[in-house]
Design a protein around this motif. Structure first.
Motif, PDB file in Angstrom:
ATOM      1  N   THR A   1       0.857  -1.176   0.000  1.00  0.00           N
ATOM      2  CA  THR A   1       0.000   0.000   0.000  1.00  0.00           C
ATOM      3  C   THR A   1       0.899   1.234   0.000  1.00  0.00           C
ATOM      4  N   ASP A   2       0.297   2.409   0.048  1.00  0.00           N
ATOM      5  CA  ASP A   2       1.095   3.631   0.116  1.00  0.00           C
ATOM      6  C   ASP A   2       1.705   3.816   1.501  1.00  0.00           C
TER       7      ASP A   2
ATOM      8  N   GLN B   1      -4.142  -2.534  -9.057  1.00  0.00           N
ATOM      9  CA  GLN B   1      -4.328  -1.489  -8.051  1.00  0.00           C
ATOM     10  C   GLN B   1      -5.804  -1.213  -7.819  1.00  0.00           C
ATOM     11  N   CYS B   2      -6.161  -1.034  -6.551  1.00  0.00           N
ATOM     12  CA  CYS B   2      -7.535  -0.662  -6.197  1.00  0.00           C
ATOM     13  C   CYS B   2      -7.473   0.552  -5.283  1.00  0.00           C
TER      14      CYS B   2
ATOM     15  N   ALA C   1      -1.632  -0.779 -12.085  1.00  0.00           N
ATOM     16  CA  ALA C   1      -1.034   0.067 -11.055  1.00  0.00           C
ATOM     17  C   ALA C   1      -0.307   1.266 -11.642  1.00  0.00           C
ATOM     18  N   SER C   2      -0.463   2.401 -10.956  1.00  0.00           N
ATOM     19  CA  SER C   2       0.210   3.640 -11.344  1.00  0.00           C
ATOM     20  C   SER C   2       0.706   4.320 -10.072  1.00  0.00           C
TER      21      SER C   2
ATOM     22  N   TYR D   1      -4.620   3.339  -1.277  1.00  0.00           N
ATOM     23  CA  TYR D   1      -4.835   2.278  -2.250  1.00  0.00           C
ATOM     24  C   TYR D   1      -4.112   1.015  -1.778  1.00  0.00           C
ATOM     25  N   TRP D   2      -4.392  -0.098  -2.441  1.00  0.00           N
ATOM     26  CA  TRP D   2      -3.578  -1.311  -2.278  1.00  0.00           C
ATOM     27  C   TRP D   2      -3.217  -1.817  -3.672  1.00  0.00           C
ATOM     28  N   VAL D   3      -2.081  -2.518  -3.738  1.00  0.00           N
ATOM     29  CA  VAL D   3      -1.570  -3.045  -5.007  1.00  0.00           C
ATOM     30  C   VAL D   3      -1.191  -4.504  -4.822  1.00  0.00           C
TER      31      VAL D   3
ATOM     32  N   LEU E   1     -10.296   0.761 -10.146  1.00  0.00           N
ATOM     33  CA  LEU E   1      -9.280  -0.296 -10.112  1.00  0.00           C
ATOM     34  C   LEU E   1      -8.722  -0.533 -11.500  1.00  0.00           C
TER      35      LEU E   1
ATOM     36  N   GLY F   1      -1.750   6.637  -8.878  1.00  0.00           N
ATOM     37  CA  GLY F   1      -3.090   6.111  -8.653  1.00  0.00           C
ATOM     38  C   GLY F   1      -3.978   6.230  -9.876  1.00  0.00           C
TER      39      GLY F   1
ATOM     40  N   PRO G   1       1.359  -6.583  -6.539  1.00  0.00           N
ATOM     41  CA  PRO G   1       2.468  -6.308  -7.471  1.00  0.00           C
ATOM     42  C   PRO G   1       2.981  -7.568  -8.157  1.00  0.00           C
TER      43      PRO G   1
END
Length: 389
Positions: free
Chosen positions: A164-165, A199-200, A272-273, A184-186, A269, A276, A188
């Protein structure tokens, strides 16, 4: 005796698998993301395009069986997995900004609308906005809760299943509440230099903030009737069959819906960026096509992207007409018949799961009833050309 009881349902499940044929899929590609709606099972898939020249699309969620990711609603203490209940008539269609599912029952109408979005400041689509709207078309007030279950896989090849961030890597179960949520969560992709992942967003303008986000083993989450309590002592494995298998459950607590009104849950979602995703609709043209072997979905006229507004919307909707059981039933079109058969298969599978969980011996009457139901479905499967021997 118990071993014999378990072996019999496995044979029945194999027979059901042989006749459970998906109706088809609608694929819509925009920029760096591909959206697939799987008709007949009410599921969607996402795939993202890598940065490298000649890169292909990589699934963002488990692709082998799209049924492992799902959206469920809780209505009057009854859990409904959308796409599996015979109480609902399902429809899928392409729109000017993406695609949508519609599920219609006597009590509620649910629409799941997908619109392509991108990273802030970018006109290239890299994700989707998902608007899940539940409309009360009954004669009484209702309360509805929502749960999204995402079956992730990109991080399973490494020890870091999620980041996450605020957390560099999650390796064990965790519950995040509304007040302590990250941005957010990713999930990876392991050992990927360009930071590819799923990513969401959990916050941002227009995004509905989940009341709870659960990171856990997929089987534990999938098998839970609704809520699931995590433990920091547990990893993302459940022996012996669900090893290193992670998933995320996003819970949106019960919301009152007066009759004739609706409530909407909005998600963002996709690929991933670092910056975000934003709910602004991507400008890239949408290209849509039916997946190989799929049926063609109905196209619609141009539709504006859904407005970003408060989650609760008032939308008067007339309840669908209900036919009396005694009246003659009109002939169903082939697609409706196929949906009905798939719903029957899902109900039969749930019955077998309940018998397996019961732990007692299967009676002769239960076995005969199961065999009769499967024989009827196998007979109907001859109506569908599957190409299978």
């Amino acid at each position: 005796m118990k071993a014999r009881r378990i072996a019999i349902p496995c044979v029945l499940l194999a027979a059901l698998a042989a006749i459970a044929v998906p109706l088809g899929a609608l694929e819509v590609t925009n920029g760096m993301v591909r959206l697939t709606l799987h008709e007949g099972i009410g599921r969607f898939s996402l795939a993202g395009l890598g940065q490298a020249s000649g890169a292909s699309f990589t699934p963002l969620l488990v692709a082998q069986d799209p049924r492992s990711s799902m959206v469920s609603i809780l209505v009057s203490d009854r859990v409904i997995r959308l796409g599996e209940s015979s109480d609902f008539l399902e429809a899928v269609e392409k729109t000017a900004t993406g695609a949508l599912f519609t599920w219609t029952s006597k009590q509620i109408v649910v629409t799941e609308t997908f619109s392509f979005i991108g990273a802030p400041g970018s006109d290239v689509a890299s994700g989707v906005r998902v608007d899940l709207q539940v409309t009360n078309v009954s004669e009484q007030d209702l309360a509805v809760a929502v749960r999204y279950l995402f079956d992730t896989w990109l991080g399973e090849a490494s020890s870091v299943h999620f980041r996450t961030d605020t957390v560099a890597g999650l390796t064990r179960e965790l519950t995040v509440t509304k007040d302590e949520r990250p941005a957010y969560w990713v999930s990876p992709l392991a050992d990927n230099a360009e930071g590819f992942g799923f990513q969401c967003m959990l916050s941002g303008e227009g995004v509905t903030v989940p009341d709870r986000v659960v990171f856990a083993n997929w089987k534990r989450l999938s098998d839970s009737a609704w809520s699931y309590t995590t433990s920091a002592a547990r990893t993302f494995s459940q022996a012996p069959y669900s090893m290193n298998d992670s998933a995320v459950g996003q819970y949106y607590d019960s919301r009152p819906i007066p009759r004739g009104e609706s409530v909407t849950v909005t998600l963002a979602l996709g690929r991933a960026s670092p910056s975000g995703l934003t709910l602004q609709t991507a400008a890239t043209a949408v290209a849509a096509a039916a997946a190989p072997g799929a049926t063609t979905a109905a196209e619609t006229t141009a539709v504006e992207a859904p407005a970003v507004e408060a989650p609760v919307e008032t939308t008067p909707v007339e309840a669908p007409a209900v036919e009396e059981p005694a009246e003659p039933t009109p002939a169903l079109d082939p697609v409706t018949e196929a949906r009905t058969d798939l719903a029957s298969i899902n109900e039969l599978l749930r019955k077998i799961e309940r018998l397996l969980a019961d732990g007692s011996a299967l009676t002769a009457e239960e076995l005969a009833a199961l065999e009769h139901s499967i024989a009827a479905l196998k007979e109907r499967s001859a109506l569908y050309g599957t190409g299978r021997e």
